[in-house]
Enzyme design. Structure first.
Site, PDB file in Angstrom:
ATOM      1  N   TYR A 166     -34.197  24.618   2.224  1.00  0.00           N
ATOM      2  CA  TYR A 166     -34.221  25.777   3.115  1.00  0.00           C
ATOM      3  C   TYR A 166     -35.648  26.283   3.304  1.00  0.00           C
ATOM      4  O   TYR A 166     -36.100  26.501   4.439  1.00  0.00           O
ATOM      5  CB  TYR A 166     -33.344  26.898   2.553  1.00  0.00           C
ATOM      6  CG  TYR A 166     -33.443  28.174   3.339  1.00  0.00           C
ATOM      7  CD1 TYR A 166     -32.811  28.303   4.574  1.00  0.00           C
ATOM      8  CD2 TYR A 166     -34.168  29.266   2.857  1.00  0.00           C
ATOM      9  CE1 TYR A 166     -32.902  29.468   5.313  1.00  0.00           C
ATOM     10  CE2 TYR A 166     -34.273  30.433   3.591  1.00  0.00           C
ATOM     11  CZ  TYR A 166     -33.637  30.537   4.815  1.00  0.00           C
ATOM     12  OH  TYR A 166     -33.743  31.689   5.549  1.00  0.00           O
ATOM     13  N   LYS A 170     -38.121  26.356   6.859  1.00  0.00           N
ATOM     14  CA  LYS A 170     -38.735  27.539   7.461  1.00  0.00           C
ATOM     15  C   LYS A 170     -40.257  27.389   7.534  1.00  0.00           C
ATOM     16  O   LYS A 170     -40.894  27.931   8.442  1.00  0.00           O
ATOM     17  CB  LYS A 170     -38.341  28.793   6.675  1.00  0.00           C
ATOM     18  CG  LYS A 170     -36.862  29.139   6.770  1.00  0.00           C
ATOM     19  CD  LYS A 170     -36.418  29.342   8.206  1.00  0.00           C
ATOM     20  CE  LYS A 170     -34.981  29.813   8.299  1.00  0.00           C
ATOM     21  NZ  LYS A 170     -34.540  30.046   9.695  1.00  0.00           N
TER      22      LYS A 170
END
Length: 243
Positions: A166, A170
Site C-alpha cells: 500500500y 502511494k
C-alpha cells in the site's frame, strides 16, 4: 484563494462511502455538479440519493480498473454537462482481495500487482480518459488522494504496522502526480496530491482519529485552487509533505 464553483463539474471516483463520499458532499455544498463514481450501482445510487440535499449529485457507474467502464463514464458526463473541471482520483484499496497487510518478506508480487492496478494504473487510465475534458476547463484541477505513508522523507510516515504494498503504491502515485503536473505546466490544469490523514473508515476498521469530513477538506481545497495555486505537490491539511 479558490475558484468560483458556479456551474463547474466534478467527478469523484470511489465515492459511495468514506472519504470519497465526504469529498463529493463537500464539493456539492460548494456549488459543483458532482458525479459520484462507484463500481457498485446499488451502493452508488443510494449514496447519490443521500447527498441530493447537499446539491446536484449524480451517480455514474465507474469501475476504474476497466477501460470500457471508464470510457462509458466519460461519455455520460460529456453528454450530460459537456465539461469537467475537477477530477478527484479517490478510488483505492489497501491490500489485494483475500490478503492482508504484509511485510516485504511476506509479500508476493501478485498481491502488489492487484493493489497497483487500482491505486496506480487506474489513476493513469482515468486521468488520460478525462484529460481532454479537463483541458477545456479554464481551471481544470486533478486531485489524487494519497497517503502520508507514501512519503519517503516525511517524519512519522512509517509509524504503525508496515505495509510495503500500500505505502509504495502511494509513493508511485505521488511520483505520477508530479509528472502530470510537469507535463501540464503550460495549461490551466493543476495536479496535486491530497493526504487525508488517519481517517476512521472501513478501510482501517474505523480505527482512525479523523472523520471522513475532516479528511476530505484538503481534497476539497485543492479542487478549488485559483490560478496562483500550487501544482505538483502533496498536502496534508495545509502542510506540504516531503514525498
Amino acid at each position: 484563494m479558490t475558484t468560483d464553483a458556479h456551474g463547474k463539474v466534478a467527478l469523484v471516483t470511489g465515492a459511495n462511502k468514506g472519504i470519497g463520499k465526504a469529498i463529493a458532499k463537500g464539493l456539492a455544498r460548494k456549488g459543483f455538479t458532482v458525479f459520484l463514481g462507484a463500481r457498485d450501482s446499488e451502493k452508488g445510487i443510494a449514496a447519490a440519493a443521500e447527498l441530493k440535499a447537499e446539491g446536484d449529485v449524480r451517480f455514474v457507474q465507474l469501475e476504474v480498473t476497466h477501460l470500457t467502464s471508464v470510457l462509458s463514464a466519460k461519455q455520460l458526463i460529456e453528454s450530460e454537462t459537456g465539461r469537467l473541471d475537477v477530477l478527484v482520483n479517490n478510488a483505492g484499496i489497501g491490500a489485494a482481495p483475500g490478503s492482508r497487510f504484509n511485510t516485504p518478506e511476506e509479500e508476493i508480487a501478485e498481491n502488489m500487482r492487484a493493489v497497483y492496478e487500482t491505486n496506480v494504473f487506474a489513476v493513469v487510465r482515468v486521468t488520460n480518459a478525462f484529460l481532454p475534458l479537463l483541458l477545456q476547463s479554464d481551471a481544470g484541477r486533478i486531485v489524487n488522494v494519497t497517503s502520508k505513508r507514501g512519503s519517503l522523507g516525511e517524519e512519522g510516515a512509517w509509524v504503525g504496522r508496515p505495509n510495503m504494498t500500500y505505502s509504495s503504491s502511494k509513493t508511485a502515485l505521488n511520483a505520477i502526480t508530479v509528472h502530470y503536473a510537469r507535463s501540464l505546466a503550460e495549461t490551466h490544469v493543476k495536479v496535486n496530491g491530497a493526504a487525508p490523514g488517519h481517517v476512521a473508515t472501513d478501510f482501517n476498521g474505523f480505527r482512525g482519529t479523523r472523520t471522513p469530513e475532516h479528511g476530505a477538506e484538503v481534497a476539497i481545497r485543492l479542487a478549488q485552487l485559483d490560478i496562483d495555486g500550487p501544482t505538483g505537490a502533496v498536502f496534508e491539511d495545509e502542510h506540504q509533505l516531503c514525498w
